[in-house]
Enzyme design. Structure first.
Site, short mmCIF file in Angstrom:
data_model
loop_
_atom_site.label_atom_id
_atom_site.label_comp_id
_atom_site.label_asym_id
_atom_site.label_seq_id
_atom_site.Cartn_x
_atom_site.Cartn_y
_atom_site.Cartn_z
N ASP A 1 1.33 -1.48 -12.85
CA ASP A 1 1.69 -1.40 -11.44
C ASP A 1 2.99 -0.61 -11.28
O ASP A 1 4.00 -1.13 -10.83
CB ASP A 1 1.84 -2.81 -10.86
CG ASP A 1 1.97 -2.80 -9.33
OD1 ASP A 1 1.62 -1.78 -8.71
OD2 ASP A 1 2.42 -3.81 -8.77
N LEU A 2 2.92 0.66 -11.63
CA LEU A 2 4.11 1.52 -11.56
C LEU A 2 4.39 1.87 -10.11
O LEU A 2 3.70 2.68 -9.51
CB LEU A 2 3.90 2.79 -12.38
CG LEU A 2 5.11 3.72 -12.50
CD1 LEU A 2 6.29 3.01 -13.16
CD2 LEU A 2 4.74 4.98 -13.29
#
Length: 243
Positions: free
Chosen positions: A170-171
């Site tokens: 979940d950048l």
């Protein structure tokens, strides 16, 4: 300091901890109310299913309770299907953080994690050392402090992790922390080590781009965003990746 992994099992589950940080960890460490009673609960968001800042014998830490997101959260909440201790979300993230630290990459320091069995399901928690005096990239953007120079630093940060084969699930701008000394990536839930490859690396970058645009980085138009922020970020990313 190298991680000294230890496991403490009990009737309901197990605690995995780094004995080099603290050997005092027990179930009470994972209960915000414990720290509240001691006057050591500094901040809590999201209730029991959220994040708490706690003042522990190992220093100021972040206590995070794992909770599902999206549509499935309505059905499962904080419950995950039991597939064995080694496949729990908390054990996986704890060990990934250990690998990140061993590679000298800037991520949170793992202190301890816990799972609790609930029949066919389990719940989980993770404690990491708090990164002091940090702001998220999202906060800097909201304050108008995200410029080309900072974008380059973000590009270099992401490239270091990608070069080491670390995939962040979940950048986004909330998971990049900025201090006066350096930048960090946080929240490696569902992250894993992968063979470096352009496909997943570029997909990771596009996820970050969507996050920035959603938070208003392109408020002056896509072209302005490209020139002022995204091109500097990619320039430094490519140089660092191939260094």
């Amino acid at each position: 300091m190298a991680m000294q992994e230890r496991i403490r099992k009990n009737a309901t589950g197990a605690i995995l901890f780094d004995a080099a940080v603290s050997s005092q960890v027990d179930d009470d460490w994972f209960e915000p109310e414990t720290w509240r009673v001691l006057g050591a609960l500094r901040r809590q968001t999201g209730g029991r299913g959220g994040v708490a800042i706690i003042d522990t014998p190992a220093g100021e830490c972040v206590l995070r309770h794992y909770r599902r997101g999206g549509m499935v959260a309505r059905l499962m909440g904080d419950h995950y299907l039991w597939k064995g201790a080694e496949r729990t979300r908390c054990f996986a993230e704890f060990r990934l953080l250990g690998a990140i630290a061993a590679m000298g990459l800037p991520g949170p320091q793992a202190v301890a994690c816990r799972y609790r069995r609930l029949g066919l399901f389990y719940t989980a928690d993770l404690i990491t050392r708090r990164i002091a005096h940090a702001q998220t990239l999202a906060e800097l953007l909201a304050a108008g402090q995200l410029d080309g120079e900072m974008a380059e630093l973000v590009g270099a940060l992401v490239a270091r992790f990608h070069r080491a084969g670390i995939w962040h699930a979940d950048l986004n701008a909330h998971n990049v922390l900025v201090t006066s000394e350096q930048l960090y990536l946080i929240d490696f839930d569902r992250g894993r080590r992968r063979a470096p490859a352009e496909g997943w690396q570029q997909a990771n970058l596009q996820r970050l781009r969507r996050s920035l645009v959603k938070l208003g980085a392109a408020a002056q138009g896509e072209a302005a965003f490209e020139e002022a922020l995204w091109k500097p970020l990619l320039y430094r990313y490519e140089r660092t990746l191939r260094a």
